[in-house]
Motif scaffolding. Structure first.
Motif, PDB file in Angstrom:
ATOM      1  N   HIS A  27      14.783 -27.652 -16.252  1.00 55.68           N
ATOM      2  CA  HIS A  27      16.113 -27.393 -15.697  1.00 55.68           C
ATOM      3  C   HIS A  27      17.194 -28.132 -16.474  1.00 55.68           C
ATOM      4  N   ALA A  28      16.916 -29.354 -16.881  1.00 55.69           N
ATOM      5  CA  ALA A  28      17.918 -30.121 -17.628  1.00 55.69           C
ATOM      6  C   ALA A  28      18.232 -29.460 -18.970  1.00 55.69           C
ATOM      7  N   ASP A  61      25.573 -33.393 -22.237  1.00 50.16           N
ATOM      8  CA  ASP A  61      24.988 -34.499 -23.009  1.00 50.16           C
ATOM      9  C   ASP A  61      23.980 -35.288 -22.176  1.00 50.16           C
ATOM     10  N   ILE A  62      24.324 -35.537 -20.923  1.00 47.07           N
ATOM     11  CA  ILE A  62      23.430 -36.296 -20.043  1.00 47.07           C
ATOM     12  C   ILE A  62      22.174 -35.487 -19.743  1.00 47.07           C
ATOM     13  N   CYS A  63      22.333 -34.201 -19.495  1.00 47.72           N
ATOM     14  CA  CYS A  63      21.168 -33.343 -19.242  1.00 47.72           C
ATOM     15  C   CYS A  63      20.250 -33.289 -20.460  1.00 47.72           C
ATOM     16  N   CYS A  92      25.440 -33.768 -12.752  1.00 45.22           N
ATOM     17  CA  CYS A  92      25.341 -32.369 -12.332  1.00 45.22           C
ATOM     18  C   CYS A  92      26.143 -32.112 -11.061  1.00 45.22           C
ATOM     19  N   GLU A  93      26.086 -33.039 -10.128  1.00 48.72           N
ATOM     20  CA  GLU A  93      26.861 -32.879  -8.892  1.00 48.72           C
ATOM     21  C   GLU A  93      28.363 -32.900  -9.186  1.00 48.72           C
ATOM     22  N   ARG A 115      23.587 -27.586  -9.634  1.00 46.26           N
ATOM     23  CA  ARG A 115      22.995 -27.948  -8.338  1.00 46.26           C
ATOM     24  C   ARG A 115      21.466 -27.883  -8.389  1.00 46.26           C
ATOM     25  N   GLU A 116      20.938 -26.870  -9.040  1.00 46.33           N
ATOM     26  CA  GLU A 116      19.487 -26.750  -9.180  1.00 46.33           C
ATOM     27  C   GLU A 116      18.927 -27.918 -10.001  1.00 46.33           C
ATOM     28  N   CYS A 117      19.616 -28.270 -11.064  1.00 45.91           N
ATOM     29  CA  CYS A 117      19.169 -29.369 -11.911  1.00 45.91           C
ATOM     30  C   CYS A 117      19.201 -30.688 -11.147  1.00 45.91           C
TER      31      CYS A 117
END
Length: 129
Positions: A27-28, A61-63, A92-93, A115-117
């Motif tokens: 997901h990320a 970048d964080i994902c 993500c939020e 939201r899924e991530c």
């Protein structure tokens, strides 16, 4: 090929894969791509989308970092992994919240993916021992 299958091939796993981490990694990776695409689309909008672009690019970048860390099987660094997953969920939020402020379909899709991530990152956090 799935990420879980690839992770299972690592000699350190003995065919035991943390499915929650694998799902978070997947997901990320998708979320990073969606956020990058959303930021690019925002840059072409006729309105001022600077904040949305910034939040989307930060989230991307964080994902990306989270996806890379969750895939590593050699050695242990649970403290950093937990912190990164927590940061990814927060990013993500924040991105979903920012994208919700806009009526663009690309923002809606980005918010949904974020939201899924975030949900998968939180599940992965609970799975780390």
């Amino acid at each position: 090929m799935s990420i879980a299958r690839m992770a299972a091939l690592h000699p350190a796993t003995n065919d035991r894969v943390n499915e929650a981490l694998a799902a978070a990694a997947r997901h990320a990776m998708f979320c990073a791509a969606m956020c990058t695409s959303c930021a690019d689309a925002c840059s072409a909008e006729d309105m001022d989308m600077r904040q949305c672009i910034r939040v989307c690019l930060d989230c991307a970048d964080i994902c990306q970092a989270a996806s890379r860390l969750t895939l590593r099987q050699t050695g242990r660094n649970a403290m950093i992994l937990r912190a990164t997953l927590e940061l990814c969920a927060h990013a993500c939020e924040a991105c979903a919240e920012e994208c919700d402020r806009h009526a663009h379909e690309h923002c809606r899709l980005c918010a949904e993916m974020c939201r899924e991530c975030a949900q998968d990152c939180r599940k992965a956090l609970a799975s780390i021992q």
